[in-house]
Design a protein around this motif. Sequence first.
Motif, mmCIF file in Angstrom:
data_model
loop_
_atom_site.group_PDB
_atom_site.id
_atom_site.type_symbol
_atom_site.label_atom_id
_atom_site.label_comp_id
_atom_site.label_asym_id
_atom_site.label_seq_id
_atom_site.Cartn_x
_atom_site.Cartn_y
_atom_site.Cartn_z
ATOM 1 N N PHE A 142 -29.595 5.318 -57.471
ATOM 2 C CA PHE A 142 -29.228 6.715 -57.684
ATOM 3 C C PHE A 142 -29.592 7.108 -59.111
ATOM 4 N N GLU A 143 -30.313 8.226 -59.245
ATOM 5 C CA GLU A 143 -30.792 8.688 -60.547
ATOM 6 C C GLU A 143 -30.352 10.132 -60.765
ATOM 7 N N ARG A 144 -29.800 10.396 -61.957
ATOM 8 C CA ARG A 144 -29.261 11.736 -62.223
ATOM 9 C C ARG A 144 -30.347 12.784 -62.411
ATOM 10 N N ARG A 145 -31.550 12.378 -62.844
ATOM 11 C CA ARG A 145 -32.632 13.338 -63.054
ATOM 12 C C ARG A 145 -33.363 13.629 -61.748
ATOM 13 N N SER A 146 -34.140 14.710 -61.756
ATOM 14 C CA SER A 146 -34.973 15.026 -60.603
ATOM 15 C C SER A 146 -36.212 14.137 -60.607
ATOM 16 N N GLU A 147 -36.841 14.006 -59.460
ATOM 17 C CA GLU A 147 -37.977 13.103 -59.332
ATOM 18 C C GLU A 147 -39.156 13.541 -60.190
ATOM 19 N N ASP A 148 -39.342 14.840 -60.365
ATOM 20 C CA ASP A 148 -40.496 15.339 -61.093
ATOM 21 C C ASP A 148 -40.178 15.751 -62.527
ATOM 22 N N GLU A 149 -38.985 15.415 -63.008
ATOM 23 C CA GLU A 149 -38.620 15.771 -64.380
ATOM 24 C C GLU A 149 -39.402 14.920 -65.370
#
Length: 410
Positions: A43-50
Amino acid sequence: MNGVANGNNVNGELESVLIIGSGSTGLALAQGLQKAGIKCTVFERRSEDENERDWNMGLHWGAPVLKSLMPDSWWSRIQSLQVDPHVPTKDPDTITFLQGDTGETMFELSVSLFYRLRRSKLRALLSQNLDVRYNKRLTNITYSEDGKTVTAHFEDGTNSTASILVGADGARSTTRQCLLGPELGAINHLPYAATFIQQRFTTEQALYLRSFHPLFLASAHPSNNFAFFGTHDADSTDPSSWTFFFYISWASSLEEQEATKHWSDAQRVAQQKSLAKKFCDPWKSALEWTPDDAKAWYMGLSDWDPGREGYRWENCGGRVTLVGDACHPMTYQRGQGLNHSITDAGQLRDALVKIKEGAGRKEVVTRFEDEMIKRVGAEVRESTNNTGMLHDWEKVKLSPVFTKGMKKNA
């Protein structure tokens, strides 16, 4: 912590693992678990394309562990992850420390198979074939009354339950703060700061700057400054496309850091240019050639010592633990952070395999934590001590990086 059953020691209960954070450590652990047949979700807090800041990291004594975590065929791709994939990794290589005012060699450090890896490239490789969920910001962790499961709760109102949760969410770890609270879990700010610049130059300038070393070199200055200069991106054979990565660091009180926290990039660059005027090349010329409006990345140095009294977290029957910068962020001048973090991932992979085979979860996870805390707690303290000595000209040559190099602590 809701619904905690700390005393339970459930044997052989490992249906799945939640990994919070998709940095290099979390992804390496996920690859290792997948290789071992253990189901996991990242789980990652940032968006995939950030677009995140990219930097590079030294991998040396931790390389065999990373190799063991990845699919067997992937290690042949390690060269492509380097800041310059065209320069074969030397064995050994020599890293030079210069005296900042004269340019004379102070110290030459021999390192065997030193990989200088782009973080973005490493993460791109390690994220392949994994279940990574983006835009998932952890807010809370709860535990079942029967001692079997742990649940991660996210800002978007969703949650996920598994046998074990691993916090791999970086230096300002939310997982750590969930376990210890906002005060004990907060990062420890140190009285040192650095401003990083990533910059391209003309072909002639780039070739000159690169001539000092194809990877990087360091410098200590009698004015109590420390400096780093290295290649960041040399994928192309066109020198004008190469990106260099450099900084000058200085002793900076927490009061000064607070007073200047709103400085603009132009102010940061101007400060670096002023410091560089008393330095030898490549710093002097690189900062002279850097545009006044260049982008800058300022950072006060920090650490967090898991071995400090009162800082041991409750693993709730072996259902939650920490790895990497989430439990031992350290200063970077001795190049130990990635190697310890990857070692955490390898040793936790081994621990979870034992649980899968029937060992007691609490006993195995606690044993993993005991070793890790002893190992990295000492490293956090030594790295912080090393940073202080590198910014004190009278003590520079007594610093651990001069006396021990980059070798792993015994």
